[in-house]
Write an enzyme that holds these catalytic residues in place. Sequence first.
Site, PDB file in Angstrom:
ATOM      1  N   CYS A 137       0.833  -1.198   0.000  1.00 38.81           N
ATOM      2  CA  CYS A 137       0.000   0.000   0.000  1.00 38.81           C
ATOM      3  C   CYS A 137       0.872   1.254   0.000  1.00 38.81           C
ATOM      4  O   CYS A 137       0.692   2.146  -0.833  1.00 38.81           O
ATOM      5  CB  CYS A 137      -0.930  -0.009   1.204  1.00 38.81           C
ATOM      6  SG  CYS A 137      -2.072   1.403   1.246  1.00 38.81           S
ATOM      7  N   GLU A 208      -4.303  -4.734  -3.857  1.00 35.12           N
ATOM      8  CA  GLU A 208      -4.146  -3.365  -4.349  1.00 35.12           C
ATOM      9  C   GLU A 208      -4.652  -3.244  -5.787  1.00 35.12           C
ATOM     10  O   GLU A 208      -5.357  -2.281  -6.131  1.00 35.12           O
ATOM     11  CB  GLU A 208      -2.670  -2.943  -4.273  1.00 35.12           C
ATOM     12  CG  GLU A 208      -2.165  -2.668  -2.870  1.00 35.12           C
ATOM     13  CD  GLU A 208      -2.799  -1.430  -2.247  1.00 35.12           C
ATOM     14  OE1 GLU A 208      -2.956  -0.418  -2.964  1.00 35.12           O
ATOM     15  OE2 GLU A 208      -3.138  -1.487  -1.060  1.00 35.12           O
TER      16      GLU A 208
END
Length: 223
Positions: A137, A208
Site C-alpha cells: 500500500c 491493491e
Amino acid sequence: MRQRFTDRLRARVDGIWEAQHQHPFVRGIADGTLDLDRFRFWVRQDYLFLIDYSRVFALGAARAPDLATMTTFAELLLATVKTEMELHRAYAAEFGVGLDELESETKAPTTQGYTDFLLRVALHGEFRELAAALLPCMWGFSEIGQRLAEGPRPKDPRYAKWIDMYASPEFARLAEWCRDLVDRLAEGMPEPTLRRMEEAFITSSRYELRFWEMAWTIERWPA
C-alpha cells in the site's frame, strides 16, 4: 551490492504492479478523464479501508519488536486517524462526498477481503508478515504517484492534487521507512520465513490491484 529483500519482493510482483500502472482507473486520474462517480466510490471505500488500516497500525504497535518500531507504528496510527482521515474528509467534500456518505457506506467485497486479510495477519501472523503485508500500500502508491507526476498534469485540479499527495517526498519517505523495516526483519531469516513474508506481500499486491478494479466497476455485493 547485495540485493535487498524488498527488491526480491518487487521483482515477484512486477506484473501485478505494472497492471496497476496501466489500469484504466489510474490512467483516468493521469489524464483527468476518470468518471467522477468511479472516483467518489473509491473515496468512500478508501475511507472505510483507512479505518481498519488504523486498527492494523494499532496491532502493529502492540506487537512491535522494539521501542523505535513501536513508536513509529503509534505515530502512523495517530497520523492516520487525526490527520489523514481529516484530510480525506475534506478531500472527499471537494468531490461532493459528505461525511454522512463516508460513514454510511458499506464495504465492497474487495474492501472487506483486503481489510480482513490485513487484520488476520496482524492478529495471527508473525510481525514480519505484517510488515510485508503493509508495504504494498505505501510503496505502491508512492510509485504510482511518482510515475504519474512525470507526465502532464491533469486539467482537473482535484486529480492533480491526488497525484501531488502520493508523489510527495513525505510519502516517499514513509514508503522507504517501511521498505527498510521489511529488509531489517528479513535479515538472517530462514527461507520458509522469507517465503511467508513474500506471500503476504504478494497477497496485498493482488488486493491493491483489485481495489482499482473494484472502484472502476463500482463493485457491489450481488444481494
